[in-house]
Design a protein around this motif. Structure first.
Motif, PDB file in Angstrom:
ATOM      1  N   ALA A   1      -4.306  10.646  13.405  1.00 35.47           N
ATOM      2  CA  ALA A   1      -4.250  10.314  11.976  1.00 35.47           C
ATOM      3  C   ALA A   1      -3.333  11.159  10.986  1.00 35.47           C
ATOM      4  O   ALA A   1      -2.740  12.108  11.658  1.00 35.47           O
ATOM      5  N   GLY A   2      -3.039  10.975   9.913  1.00 36.30           N
ATOM      6  CA  GLY A   2      -2.315  11.869   9.105  1.00 36.30           C
ATOM      7  C   GLY A   2      -0.915  10.917   8.607  1.00 36.30           C
ATOM      8  O   GLY A   2      -0.534   9.919   9.215  1.00 36.30           O
ATOM      9  N   MET A   3      -0.232  11.482   7.462  1.00 36.88           N
ATOM     10  CA  MET A   3       0.854  10.810   6.891  1.00 36.88           C
ATOM     11  C   MET A   3       2.101  10.692   7.934  1.00 36.88           C
ATOM     12  O   MET A   3       2.575   9.455   8.101  1.00 36.88           O
TER      13      MET A   3
ATOM     14  N   ALA B   1      -0.031  -1.212   4.825  1.00 38.63           N
ATOM     15  CA  ALA B   1      -1.059   0.026   4.831  1.00 38.63           C
ATOM     16  C   ALA B   1      -1.971   0.088   3.691  1.00 38.63           C
ATOM     17  O   ALA B   1      -1.850   0.949   2.899  1.00 38.63           O
ATOM     18  N   ILE B   2      -2.640  -1.105   3.530  1.00 36.78           N
ATOM     19  CA  ILE B   2      -3.718  -1.243   2.447  1.00 36.78           C
ATOM     20  C   ILE B   2      -5.028  -1.229   3.179  1.00 36.78           C
ATOM     21  O   ILE B   2      -5.267  -0.860   4.425  1.00 36.78           O
ATOM     22  N   ILE B   3      -6.241  -1.362   2.514  1.00 36.28           N
ATOM     23  CA  ILE B   3      -7.371  -1.085   2.876  1.00 36.28           C
ATOM     24  C   ILE B   3      -8.175  -2.355   3.017  1.00 36.28           C
ATOM     25  O   ILE B   3      -8.200  -3.202   2.387  1.00 36.28           O
TER      26      ILE B   3
ATOM     27  N   ASN C   1      -2.224  -1.216  -6.135  1.00 36.61           N
ATOM     28  CA  ASN C   1      -3.445  -1.835  -6.808  1.00 36.61           C
ATOM     29  C   ASN C   1      -3.060  -1.562  -8.280  1.00 36.61           C
ATOM     30  O   ASN C   1      -3.406  -2.314  -9.114  1.00 36.61           O
ATOM     31  N   ASP C   2      -2.803  -0.304  -8.501  1.00 38.66           N
ATOM     32  CA  ASP C   2      -2.779   0.425  -9.799  1.00 38.66           C
ATOM     33  C   ASP C   2      -1.483   0.865 -10.103  1.00 38.66           C
ATOM     34  O   ASP C   2      -0.996   1.771  -9.637  1.00 38.66           O
ATOM     35  N   ILE C   3      -0.511  -0.046 -10.868  1.00 38.84           N
ATOM     36  CA  ILE C   3       0.864   0.549 -11.265  1.00 38.84           C
ATOM     37  C   ILE C   3       0.934   1.462 -12.163  1.00 38.84           C
ATOM     38  O   ILE C   3       1.841   2.167 -12.143  1.00 38.84           O
ATOM     39  N   ALA C   4      -0.184   1.748 -12.861  1.00 39.92           N
ATOM     40  CA  ALA C   4      -0.263   3.102 -13.510  1.00 39.92           C
ATOM     41  C   ALA C   4      -0.127   4.235 -13.099  1.00 39.92           C
ATOM     42  O   ALA C   4      -0.074   5.378 -13.606  1.00 39.92           O
ATOM     43  N   LYS C   5      -0.759   4.392 -11.719  1.00 30.47           N
ATOM     44  CA  LYS C   5      -0.902   5.730 -11.201  1.00 30.47           C
ATOM     45  C   LYS C   5       0.440   6.469 -10.843  1.00 30.47           C
ATOM     46  O   LYS C   5       1.375   5.921 -10.560  1.00 30.47           O
ATOM     47  N   GLU C   6       0.207   7.613 -11.243  1.00 30.47           N
ATOM     48  CA  GLU C   6       1.262   8.611 -10.966  1.00 30.47           C
ATOM     49  C   GLU C   6       1.574   8.579  -9.464  1.00 30.47           C
ATOM     50  O   GLU C   6       0.750   9.025  -8.551  1.00 30.47           O
ATOM     51  N   ARG C   7       3.127   8.591  -9.071  1.00 33.26           N
ATOM     52  CA  ARG C   7       3.149   8.585  -7.672  1.00 33.26           C
ATOM     53  C   ARG C   7       4.746   9.076  -7.534  1.00 33.26           C
ATOM     54  O   ARG C   7       5.205   9.521  -8.251  1.00 33.26           O
ATOM     55  N   MET C   8       4.858   9.623  -6.022  1.00 37.18           N
ATOM     56  CA  MET C   8       6.449   9.979  -5.890  1.00 37.18           C
ATOM     57  C   MET C   8       7.422   9.142  -6.310  1.00 37.18           C
ATOM     58  O   MET C   8       7.151   7.880  -6.145  1.00 37.18           O
TER      59      MET C   8
ATOM     60  N   GLY D   1       0.843  -1.316  -0.070  1.00 40.34           N
ATOM     61  CA  GLY D   1      -0.227   0.040  -0.035  1.00 40.34           C
ATOM     62  C   GLY D   1       0.740   1.331   0.142  1.00 40.34           C
ATOM     63  O   GLY D   1       1.892   1.408   0.962  1.00 40.34           O
ATOM     64  N   PHE D   2       0.416   2.059  -0.996  1.00 42.23           N
ATOM     65  CA  PHE D   2       1.487   3.609  -1.051  1.00 42.23           C
ATOM     66  C   PHE D   2       0.567   4.558  -1.268  1.00 42.23           C
ATOM     67  O   PHE D   2       0.687   5.316  -2.136  1.00 42.23           O
ATOM     68  N   GLY D   3      -0.379   4.445  -0.342  1.00 43.65           N
ATOM     69  CA  GLY D   3      -1.101   5.636  -0.306  1.00 43.65           C
ATOM     70  C   GLY D   3      -0.659   6.699   0.782  1.00 43.65           C
ATOM     71  O   GLY D   3       0.436   6.861   1.140  1.00 43.65           O
ATOM     72  N   THR D   4      -1.649   7.368   1.733  1.00 38.52           N
ATOM     73  CA  THR D   4      -1.215   8.147   2.534  1.00 38.52           C
ATOM     74  C   THR D   4      -0.192   7.626   3.486  1.00 38.52           C
ATOM     75  O   THR D   4       0.949   8.159   3.702  1.00 38.52           O
ATOM     76  N   VAL D   5      -0.577   6.547   4.150  1.00 37.30           N
ATOM     77  CA  VAL D   5       0.175   6.040   5.254  1.00 37.30           C
ATOM     78  C   VAL D   5       1.654   5.250   4.602  1.00 37.30           C
ATOM     79  O   VAL D   5       2.819   5.553   4.899  1.00 37.30           O
ATOM     80  N   GLY D   6       1.440   4.562   3.468  1.00 35.63           N
ATOM     81  CA  GLY D   6       2.552   3.831   2.679  1.00 35.63           C
ATOM     82  C   GLY D   6       3.841   4.905   2.502  1.00 35.63           C
ATOM     83  O   GLY D   6       4.908   4.594   2.586  1.00 35.63           O
TER      84      GLY D   6
HETATM   85  N1  LIG Z   1      -4.776   7.815   6.584  1.00 39.39           N
HETATM   86  C1  LIG Z   1      -4.481   7.759   7.926  1.00 39.39           C
HETATM   87  O1  LIG Z   1      -4.280   8.766   8.610  1.00 39.39           O
HETATM   88  C2  LIG Z   1      -4.504   6.315   8.642  1.00 39.39           C
HETATM   89  C3  LIG Z   1      -4.283   6.428  10.133  1.00 39.39           C
HETATM   90  C4  LIG Z   1      -4.409   5.226  10.688  1.00 39.39           C
HETATM   91  C5  LIG Z   1      -4.529   4.023   9.974  1.00 39.39           C
HETATM   92  N2  LIG Z   1      -4.806   4.109   8.592  1.00 39.39           N
HETATM   93  C6  LIG Z   1      -4.970   2.708   7.876  1.00 39.39           C
HETATM   94  O2  LIG Z   1      -4.010   2.509   6.981  1.00 39.39           O
HETATM   95  C7  LIG Z   1      -4.349   1.869   5.810  1.00 39.39           C
HETATM   96  C8  LIG Z   1      -4.179   2.768   4.684  1.00 39.39           C
HETATM   97  O3  LIG Z   1      -4.700   4.109   4.680  1.00 39.39           O
HETATM   98  P1  LIG Z   1      -4.502   5.399   3.588  1.00 39.39           P
HETATM   99  O4  LIG Z   1      -5.062   6.589   4.089  1.00 39.39           O
HETATM  100  O5  LIG Z   1      -2.903   5.285   3.182  1.00 39.39           O
HETATM  101  O6  LIG Z   1      -5.058   4.733   2.279  1.00 39.39           O
HETATM  102  P2  LIG Z   1      -4.943   5.128   0.805  1.00 39.39           P
HETATM  103  O7  LIG Z   1      -4.468   6.469   0.788  1.00 39.39           O
HETATM  104  O8  LIG Z   1      -6.306   5.107   0.119  1.00 39.39           O
HETATM  105  O9  LIG Z   1      -3.789   4.187   0.444  1.00 39.39           O
HETATM  106  C9  LIG Z   1      -4.202   2.746   0.298  1.00 39.39           C
HETATM  107  C10 LIG Z   1      -3.024   2.190  -0.716  1.00 39.39           C
HETATM  108  O10 LIG Z   1      -3.449   0.634  -0.778  1.00 39.39           O
HETATM  109  C11 LIG Z   1      -3.375   0.332  -1.873  1.00 39.39           C
HETATM  110  N3  LIG Z   1      -4.219  -1.001  -2.249  1.00 39.39           N
HETATM  111  C12 LIG Z   1      -5.621  -1.032  -1.585  1.00 39.39           C
HETATM  112  N4  LIG Z   1      -5.971  -2.291  -1.976  1.00 39.39           N
HETATM  113  C13 LIG Z   1      -5.024  -3.033  -2.503  1.00 39.39           C
HETATM  114  C14 LIG Z   1      -4.785  -4.179  -2.651  1.00 39.39           C
HETATM  115  N5  LIG Z   1      -5.783  -5.191  -2.609  1.00 39.39           N
HETATM  116  N6  LIG Z   1      -3.673  -4.627  -3.182  1.00 39.39           N
HETATM  117  C15 LIG Z   1      -2.615  -3.900  -3.157  1.00 39.39           C
HETATM  118  N7  LIG Z   1      -2.617  -2.551  -2.906  1.00 39.39           N
HETATM  119  C16 LIG Z   1      -3.579  -2.155  -2.341  1.00 39.39           C
HETATM  120  C17 LIG Z   1      -3.632   1.309  -2.885  1.00 39.39           C
HETATM  121  O11 LIG Z   1      -3.208   1.013  -4.135  1.00 39.39           O
HETATM  122  P3  LIG Z   1      -3.309   2.306  -5.301  1.00 39.39           P
HETATM  123  O12 LIG Z   1      -2.463   3.507  -4.671  1.00 39.39           O
HETATM  124  O13 LIG Z   1      -2.953   1.614  -6.583  1.00 39.39           O
HETATM  125  O14 LIG Z   1      -4.816   2.735  -5.175  1.00 39.39           O
HETATM  126  C18 LIG Z   1      -3.183   2.451  -2.055  1.00 39.39           C
HETATM  127  O15 LIG Z   1      -1.686   2.687  -2.374  1.00 39.39           O
HETATM  128  C19 LIG Z   1      -5.695   1.990   5.875  1.00 39.39           C
HETATM  129  O16 LIG Z   1      -6.017   0.395   6.386  1.00 39.39           O
HETATM  130  C20 LIG Z   1      -6.173   2.815   7.060  1.00 39.39           C
HETATM  131  O17 LIG Z   1      -7.483   2.373   7.813  1.00 39.39           O
HETATM  132  C21 LIG Z   1      -4.822   5.211   7.949  1.00 39.39           C
END
Ligand SMILES: NC(=O)c1ccc[n+]([C@@H]2O[C@H](COP(=O)([O-])OP(=O)(O)OC[C@H]3O[C@@H](n4cnc5c(N)ncnc54)[C@H](OP(=O)(O)O)[C@@H]3O)[C@@H](O)[C@H]2O)c1
Length: 328
Positions: free
Chosen positions: A301-303, A78-80, A45-52, A10-15
């Protein structure tokens, strides 16, 4: 220099937060652990997405490529959602990798099984980031349990709900308008149902229950209320009486080891430790047998707060492993 090889699922906010902190604090981590941390693979999930840019790191959407990495030591997750995260971490543990997760939905449901599996396999699981983001509640509970007993936990465990209640009181907004503002500021998810329904706070409470009391209650026995039914008039009326609504998740254990708990809006007065907790902060009161009441407050929360909690888990795990090596 000895190296620890890591993968980030997972490479969203947390990753991204994990990756940034590992780079920004490279020297500090090396000083604290004696190791350089080398991120070899990132799963998305999506390797085509633009990222850092992540030079030298394999970015894949295939978990097999993560597990095929030679000499992997640790997996950050850090996936969902519950799946496929649970299956991935269970496999990681069976392969001998330590794991660090932020995924509260997965860990509330499957944490007990993962912890049991990890114990059998001699694996460490870091889960500080699952509960109250940057507030070091998990480590604090672990430390307290060494010589004390926790009787009750009360928490403001959802920053979005707390922000909405704060805005309704301070700015006179309706629930809908305050939620819109939370979304505009990036505090609430695009789908904020779990935040405002109390489900997110419930999951964190279940994680704390397992840690503090060794078990979770039967989930269906916990009354879960959100904040959506509170009106602007309710808030104003409370304010007139110098009371404030807080969304509080609470669990306690009785002398016979029975658990009871609830989640919902509670009216509190100025002498309550949660009275002054405004905005997106989380706050937790631990009632213990010897220490009395201890309150921890901070960003929920937060990155960076969440990423930093996961890096702290990593440092703890590496240092635990070093102590094990010395004593073996
Ligand atoms: N945000 C916060 O402040 C926070 C705080 C505490 C805990 N959390 C927990 O941390 C986790 C991540 O949160 P986030 O905010 O970083 O979410 P996010 O920004 O939506 O990022 C989720 C990442 O997971 C990837 N992903 C989702 N499903 C996947 C799968 N089946 N296989 C592979 N990769 C997958 C997504 O890929 P793509 O980029 O390709 O879409 C994305 O990179 C969640 O479980 C959340 O509850 C978040």
């Amino acid at each position: 220099m000895p190296t620890i090889k890591a993968a980030i699922l997972g490479f969203g906010t947390v990753g991204e937060g994990i990756y940034r902190i590992l780079n920004e604090k490279k020297q500090e981590i090396k000083r604290q652990t004696g190791y350089t941390i080398d991120v070899t693979t990132i799963l998305v999930n999506d390797i085509a997405k633009e990222r850092m840019p992540t030079p030298g790191v394999q970015v894949t959407n295939n978990i097999r490529e993560v597990f095929e990495q030679p000499q992997l030591d640790v997996i950050f997750e850090a996936i969902i959602g519950e799946e496929p995260a649970y299956t991935y971490l269970s496999e990681a543990i069976s392969k001998g990798y330590d794991v660090i997760t932020a995924n509260k939905a997965m860990f509330a449901a499957h944490g007990p099984a993962l912890l049991q599996q990890a114990e059998v396999c001699g694996i460490e699981i870091g889960f500080e980031a699952t509960t109250a983001g940057g507030v070091p509640i998990i480590q604090t509970v672990k430390n307290l349990l060494a010589g004390d007993r926790i009787k009750r936990i009360q928490g403001i465990l959802n920053g979005t709900s707390n922000f909405i209640l704060t805005q309704m009181r301070q700015e006179g907004l309706s629930f809908k308008a305050a939620l819109k503002e939370a979304q505009a500021l990036g505090y609430a998810e695009a789908d904020p149902t779990d935040d405002v329904s109390g489900k997110d706070a419930f999951r964190k409470l279940m994680i704390l229950s397992k840690l503090a009391f060794g078990k979770q209650p039967v989930w269906e026995t916990i009354d879960i209320q959100g904040i959506a039914q509170l009106t602007h008039e309710d808030i104003i009326e409370a304010n007139r009486g110098k009371l404030r609504y807080r969304h509080i998740a609470e669990i306690q254990i009785d002398e016979n080891g029975n658990l009871s708990g609830s989640i919902g809006p509670v009216l509190i007065g100025a002498n309550h430790p949660f009275y002054g907790i405004d905005g997106v902060d989380n706050s937790i009161i631990l009632d213990t047998e010897y220490l009395g009441a201890l309150t921890l407050t901070g960003p929920g929360a937060g990155m960076y707060p969440t990423g930093s909690a996961m890096i702290n888990d990593l440092i703890q795990i590496v240092n635990t492993r070093k102590r094990e090596l010395i004593s073996s």
